[in-house]
Design an enzyme around this catalytic site. Structure first.
Site, PDB file in Angstrom:
ATOM      1  N   SER A   1      44.680  38.999  37.785  1.00 55.34           N
ATOM      2  CA  SER A   1      43.361  38.468  38.146  1.00 55.34           C
ATOM      3  C   SER A   1      42.534  39.580  38.789  1.00 55.34           C
ATOM      4  O   SER A   1      43.078  40.535  39.336  1.00 55.34           O
ATOM      5  CB  SER A   1      43.486  37.364  39.198  1.00 55.34           C
ATOM      6  OG  SER A   1      44.282  36.315  38.765  1.00 55.34           O
TER       7      SER A   1
ATOM      8  N   CYS B   1      32.680  36.847  34.603  1.00 54.76           N
ATOM      9  CA  CYS B   1      33.069  37.971  35.467  1.00 54.76           C
ATOM     10  C   CYS B   1      31.943  38.681  36.194  1.00 54.76           C
ATOM     11  O   CYS B   1      32.039  38.901  37.397  1.00 54.76           O
ATOM     12  CB  CYS B   1      33.841  38.986  34.634  1.00 54.76           C
ATOM     13  SG  CYS B   1      35.364  38.329  33.961  1.00 54.76           S
TER      14      CYS B   1
HETATM   15  N1  LIG Z   1      37.833  36.067  31.175  1.00 52.45           N
HETATM   16  C1  LIG Z   1      37.823  37.382  31.108  1.00 52.45           C
HETATM   17  O1  LIG Z   1      37.318  37.954  30.160  1.00 52.45           O
HETATM   18  C2  LIG Z   1      38.476  38.203  32.198  1.00 52.45           C
HETATM   19  C3  LIG Z   1      38.697  39.562  31.963  1.00 52.45           C
HETATM   20  C4  LIG Z   1      39.302  40.326  32.958  1.00 52.45           C
HETATM   21  C5  LIG Z   1      39.699  39.732  34.151  1.00 52.45           C
HETATM   22  N2  LIG Z   1      39.482  38.406  34.356  1.00 52.45           N
HETATM   23  C6  LIG Z   1      39.987  37.807  35.607  1.00 52.45           C
HETATM   24  O2  LIG Z   1      41.239  37.179  35.300  1.00 52.45           O
HETATM   25  C7  LIG Z   1      41.410  36.002  36.094  1.00 52.45           C
HETATM   26  C8  LIG Z   1      41.615  34.797  35.191  1.00 52.45           C
HETATM   27  O3  LIG Z   1      40.469  34.671  34.385  1.00 52.45           O
HETATM   28  P1  LIG Z   1      40.470  33.704  33.121  1.00 52.45           P
HETATM   29  O4  LIG Z   1      39.183  33.920  32.441  1.00 52.45           O
HETATM   30  O5  LIG Z   1      41.729  33.868  32.351  1.00 52.45           O
HETATM   31  O6  LIG Z   1      40.472  32.287  33.850  1.00 52.45           O
HETATM   32  P2  LIG Z   1      40.869  30.891  33.212  1.00 52.45           P
HETATM   33  O7  LIG Z   1      40.227  29.835  34.035  1.00 52.45           O
HETATM   34  O8  LIG Z   1      40.627  30.891  31.754  1.00 52.45           O
HETATM   35  O9  LIG Z   1      42.460  30.820  33.433  1.00 52.45           O
HETATM   36  C9  LIG Z   1      43.071  30.718  34.684  1.00 52.45           C
HETATM   37  C10 LIG Z   1      44.240  29.737  34.546  1.00 52.45           C
HETATM   38  O10 LIG Z   1      45.028  29.774  35.733  1.00 52.45           O
HETATM   39  C11 LIG Z   1      45.575  28.470  35.923  1.00 52.45           C
HETATM   40  N3  LIG Z   1      46.080  28.366  37.284  1.00 52.45           N
HETATM   41  C12 LIG Z   1      45.388  28.262  38.448  1.00 52.45           C
HETATM   42  N4  LIG Z   1      46.236  28.252  39.493  1.00 52.45           N
HETATM   43  C13 LIG Z   1      47.496  28.351  38.987  1.00 52.45           C
HETATM   44  C14 LIG Z   1      48.798  28.400  39.574  1.00 52.45           C
HETATM   45  N5  LIG Z   1      48.970  28.381  40.894  1.00 52.45           N
HETATM   46  N6  LIG Z   1      49.875  28.491  38.752  1.00 52.45           N
HETATM   47  C15 LIG Z   1      49.715  28.526  37.403  1.00 52.45           C
HETATM   48  N7  LIG Z   1      48.509  28.493  36.804  1.00 52.45           N
HETATM   49  C16 LIG Z   1      47.412  28.417  37.584  1.00 52.45           C
HETATM   50  C17 LIG Z   1      44.411  27.548  35.591  1.00 52.45           C
HETATM   51  O11 LIG Z   1      44.818  26.239  35.303  1.00 52.45           O
HETATM   52  C18 LIG Z   1      43.790  28.278  34.384  1.00 52.45           C
HETATM   53  O12 LIG Z   1      44.279  27.775  33.164  1.00 52.45           O
HETATM   54  C19 LIG Z   1      40.178  35.915  36.977  1.00 52.45           C
HETATM   55  O13 LIG Z   1      40.463  36.558  38.194  1.00 52.45           O
HETATM   56  C20 LIG Z   1      39.139  36.714  36.201  1.00 52.45           C
HETATM   57  O14 LIG Z   1      38.149  37.269  37.044  1.00 52.45           O
HETATM   58  C21 LIG Z   1      38.892  37.628  33.400  1.00 52.45           C
HETATM   59  O1  LIG Z   2      24.155  45.563  26.100  1.00 52.00           O
HETATM   60  C1  LIG Z   2      24.543  44.451  26.482  1.00 52.00           C
HETATM   61  C2  LIG Z   2      25.906  44.118  26.594  1.00 52.00           C
HETATM   62  C3  LIG Z   2      26.260  42.854  27.045  1.00 52.00           C
HETATM   63  N1  LIG Z   2      25.300  41.947  27.370  1.00 52.00           N
HETATM   64  C4  LIG Z   2      25.700  40.627  27.888  1.00 52.00           C
HETATM   65  O2  LIG Z   2      26.561  40.825  28.997  1.00 52.00           O
HETATM   66  C5  LIG Z   2      27.484  39.742  29.103  1.00 52.00           C
HETATM   67  C6  LIG Z   2      28.917  40.249  29.217  1.00 52.00           C
HETATM   68  O3  LIG Z   2      29.294  40.849  28.002  1.00 52.00           O
HETATM   69  P1  LIG Z   2      30.678  41.616  27.826  1.00 52.00           P
HETATM   70  O4  LIG Z   2      30.845  42.571  28.935  1.00 52.00           O
HETATM   71  O5  LIG Z   2      30.725  42.148  26.464  1.00 52.00           O
HETATM   72  O6  LIG Z   2      31.736  40.409  27.910  1.00 52.00           O
HETATM   73  P2  LIG Z   2      32.784  39.944  29.036  1.00 52.00           P
HETATM   74  O7  LIG Z   2      33.836  39.192  28.327  1.00 52.00           O
HETATM   75  O8  LIG Z   2      32.070  39.295  30.155  1.00 52.00           O
HETATM   76  O9  LIG Z   2      33.468  41.300  29.564  1.00 52.00           O
HETATM   77  C7  LIG Z   2      33.126  41.894  30.811  1.00 52.00           C
HETATM   78  O10 LIG Z   2      33.807  41.249  31.860  1.00 52.00           O
HETATM   79  C8  LIG Z   2      35.241  41.242  31.725  1.00 52.00           C
HETATM   80  C9  LIG Z   2      35.787  40.418  32.863  1.00 52.00           C
HETATM   81  O11 LIG Z   2      35.946  41.137  34.024  1.00 52.00           O
HETATM   82  C10 LIG Z   2      35.740  42.683  31.716  1.00 52.00           C
HETATM   83  O12 LIG Z   2      37.147  42.695  31.590  1.00 52.00           O
HETATM   84  C11 LIG Z   2      35.082  43.433  30.574  1.00 52.00           C
HETATM   85  O13 LIG Z   2      35.493  44.808  30.603  1.00 52.00           O
HETATM   86  C12 LIG Z   2      33.570  43.355  30.728  1.00 52.00           C
HETATM   87  O14 LIG Z   2      32.925  43.976  29.609  1.00 52.00           O
HETATM   88  C13 LIG Z   2      27.244  38.865  27.870  1.00 52.00           C
HETATM   89  O15 LIG Z   2      26.424  37.775  28.215  1.00 52.00           O
HETATM   90  C14 LIG Z   2      26.527  39.793  26.918  1.00 52.00           C
HETATM   91  O16 LIG Z   2      25.706  39.117  26.001  1.00 52.00           O
HETATM   92  C15 LIG Z   2      23.953  42.266  27.268  1.00 52.00           C
HETATM   93  O17 LIG Z   2      23.087  41.458  27.573  1.00 52.00           O
HETATM   94  N2  LIG Z   2      23.615  43.514  26.809  1.00 52.00           N
END
Ligand SMILES: NC(=O)c1ccc[n+]([C@@H]2O[C@H](COP(=O)([O-])OP(=O)(O)OC[C@H]3O[C@@H](n4cnc5c(N)ncnc54)[C@H](O)[C@@H]3O)[C@@H](O)[C@H]2O)c1
Ligand SMILES: O=c1ccn([C@@H]2O[C@H](COP(=O)(O)OP(=O)(O)O[C@H]3O[C@H](CO)[C@@H](O)[C@H](O)[C@H]3O)[C@@H](O)[C@H]2O)c(=O)[nH]1
Length: 548
Positions: free
Chosen positions: A171, A316
């Site tokens: 996370s 995020c």
């Molecule tokens: N979504 C992204 O693109 C992204 C990318 C990089 C980092 N992150 C980070 O990763 C983390 C998770 O993000 P996500 O998008 O996967 O969230 P998500 O809501 O899709 O998934 C989180 C899951 O954790 C579960 N959960 C909560 N407490 C729990 C527990 N105690 N035991 C087991 N399961 C539990 C929830 O039910 C949920 O399904 C966040 O900190 C987020 O900021 C997200």
């Molecule tokens: O030139 C750009 C690029 C992106 N976006 C917008 O920005 C948001 C985020 O886009 P993107 O970063 O591609 O997607 P995420 O899945 O939110 O990924 C970001 O957030 C994640 C969660 O932390 C990180 O892991 C990734 O590296 C980081 O790119 C979206 O609404 C896009 O449409 C713009 O408006 N203009």
């Protein structure tokens, strides 16, 4: 619920049967340095457990399982609905390529289970990938990260662990979280050793599988002790199955934790910078696409993440920058906090600017007018709507009493209605803990599965997600079925502005009227300042008269 197109929850399937190789009663020891289990001397399969089967936990673990057939990976979650979906044919998230990866290894060395405690106790390496939402009340409300789910996960690990473990922060967490987690784990450890690592995830939704297959870098932070470094090496060995070692960066714990927040802040800052520039372009007749291109050709700046838009969304960027702002404030750095806060402020400004342009272009009112919204997800190739700019835009238009008709190829009506009714930040809690039924289902909102249906009889069209299919819609057909004058507001700069203008659309695509024409037609000024795009077109006087 984010179940893709169907609103029917996926069938609940039983976990595949597994054959355990660990002998009962044998003393189990995990040597993190060798990355193998030694059970009375014999090598055993490494076991990974991931807490949290969400957008990160699911795809990340699926790719580890695919790339490391010798490692057994179990993803657990407190949401049984999510686990059921992972075990069904309809995965709980839409991500290109994910189905294929899951199909290849589910039941082989990839498993999804609700039995959190069992799999924690059996694992050697535990990834924690649970929600870290923004706090909604108490100290730091509206900014600080709510670590409730993280703490609960750590306490469960401490309670049920019977052998040494590596615990990996997947996370996104505030810097120094590992220190707090260590205290929880060690306080309860009954002599069990825990090594905490930070391994933030950088995948972006919509490209997650490719990002995981070919990461720019994998970041591993650990304690600078011999045990800490052994644990780092153990995790490095997992990634080294497919990631070139020169892309695996190792740092201390705090640098790894902070690098994740910093990376998101830098990315979001680029978008707010170009969006701020788009406002100036519209005011001056410059074309933001051309400006971004020219700026991005500087090799020190680079071309990516410079697309002007209706604003960034996703789970995020906002959350992590608010968290960064809070950390700066807590560390007595108000100037730094203020600097990063502006990234969010410009993003909010961009979304409200878009709404204002729509309303002012359409003769200062959208009351009772049908506005078609194409795209609701926060970006293309995902069904995720968390913090999507579409929520703020729709709420803004609804505030002006518009009737909205929404089409998104991946987002269900149920999800849209929930998003429009939910309080700020509620979306980032586990799905089964979110409000069950929206209290204020919007009667002004309809959702269709067809772009032509959504736009039929509309006065205006807002493009809010850059889905590829929106580039190739039959805009002549759309125009023919719309009320006239027909407006298009492209919040993503994806349609051919000139082509639409020829069809007859009043392009919300930034038409800037020359001052001399506008001043003699002051009543028409309101239809001159339209949308977010790039191209500053000259609006012909006869077109203006036609509009009125
Ligand atoms: N979504 C992204 O693109 C992204 C990318 C990089 C980092 N992150 C980070 O990763 C983390 C998770 O993000 P996500 O998008 O996967 O969230 P998500 O809501 O899709 O998934 C989180 C899951 O954790 C579960 N959960 C909560 N407490 C729990 C527990 N105690 N035991 C087991 N399961 C539990 C929830 O039910 C949920 O399904 C966040 O900190 C987020 O900021 C997200
Ligand atoms: O030139 C750009 C690029 C992106 N976006 C917008 O920005 C948001 C985020 O886009 P993107 O970063 O591609 O997607 P995420 O899945 O939110 O990924 C970001 O957030 C994640 C969660 O932390 C990180 O892991 C990734 O590296 C980081 O790119 C979206 O609404 C896009 O449409 C713009 O408006 N203009």
């Amino acid at each position: 619920m984010r179940y893709g197109r169907s609103e029917r929850p996926p069938p609940v399937l039983a976990l595949p049967c597994r054959h355990r190789t660990r002998s009962s009663g044998g003393e189990t020891r995990f040597d993190p340095h060798k990355l193998e289990i030694t059970d009375k001397g014999s090598a055993k399969m490494v076991r990974i457990c991931c807490l949290g089967a969400g957008y990160v936990g699911g795809p990340t673990m699926a790719v580890i399982a695919l790339k490391c057939p010798s490692i057994e990976v179990v993803v657990v979650d407190i949401s049984t609905a999510r686990i059921s979906a992972w075990n069904s044919d309809q995965l709980p998230i839409y991500e290109p390529g994910l189905d294929d990866v899951v199909k290849q290894c589910r039941g082989r060395n990839l498993f999804f289970s609700s039995d959190v405690e069992k799999h924690i106790s059996e694992a050697d390496i535990i990834f924690v990938s649970v929600n870290t939402p923004t706090k909604t009340r108490g100290l730091g409300a509206g900014k600080a990260a709510d670590l409730t789910y993280w703490e609960s996960a750590a306490r469960t690990i401490a309670d049920v662990a019977k052998s040494d473990k590596i615990v990996v922060e997947k996370s996104t967490v505030p810097v120094k979280t590992a220190e707090a987690i260590e205290k929880i784990l060690k306080h309860n450890s009954k002599g069990i050793k825990f090594e905490i690592l930070s391994n933030p995830e950088f995948l972006a939704e919509g490209t997650a599988i490719n990002d995981l297959f070919n990461p720019d870098r994998v970041l591993l932070g650990g304690r600078e002790t011999p045990e800490g470094q052994k644990a780092v090496q153990a995790l490095k060995d997992v990634y080294a199955h497919w990631v070139p070692v020169d892309r695996i960066i190792t740092t201390n714990l705090w640098s790894a934790e902070l690098s994740k927040l910093a990376a998101n802040a830098f990315l979001a800052q680029r978008i707010s910078s170009v969006n701020a520039m788009s406002a100036l372009c519209e005011a001056t007749g410059a074309d933001v696409t051309e400006v971004a291109y020219a700026v991005g050709r500087d090799s020190r700046i680079g071309p990516r993440f410079l697309n002007a838009s209706v604003g960034f969304g996703g789970s995020c960027f906002q959350k992590d920058i608010l968290n960064l702002v809070y950390i700066c404030e807590c560390n007595g750095l108000p100037e730094v906090a203020h600097y990063w806060k502006q990234v969010i402020k410009v993003n909010d400004y961009q979304k409200s600017r878009f709404v204002n342009r729509v309303v002012s272009s359409m003769f200062n009112t959208v009351s009772g007018k049908k506005i078609a919204v194409l795209g609701f997800a926060f970006k293309k190739d995902t069904g995720d709507t968390r913090e999507t700019p579409a929520i703020d835009v729709c709420k803004g238009l609804l505030g002006d009493k518009a009737a909205i008709s929404i089409y998104d190829p991946q987002v269900t009506e149920d999800q849209i209605q929930r998003d429009l009714a939910m309080n700020k930040f509620d979306w980032d809690h586990p799905i089964h803990l979110q409000p069950m039924s929206p209290t204020a289902v919007k009667k002004q909102v309809t959702v269709t599965w067809d772009a032509y249906e959504a736009t039929k009889g509309a006065h205006g069209v807002c493009i809010l997600t850059e889905w590829d299919e929106f580039k190739v819609l039959d805009y002549q057909r759309i125009y023919d079925n719309m009320e006239k004058p027909a407006f298009v507001f492209d919040g993503r700069n994806i349609v051919d502005a000139e082509k639409l203008r020829k069809i007859g659309f009043i392009q919300g695509l930034a038409m800037v009227v020359r001052e001399e024409k506008a001043c003699s037609l002051s009543v028409l000024r309101l239809c001159c300042t339209v949308a977010m795009d790039s191209q500053a077109h000259e609006l012909e006087v006869d077109e203006l008269q036609h509009v009125v």
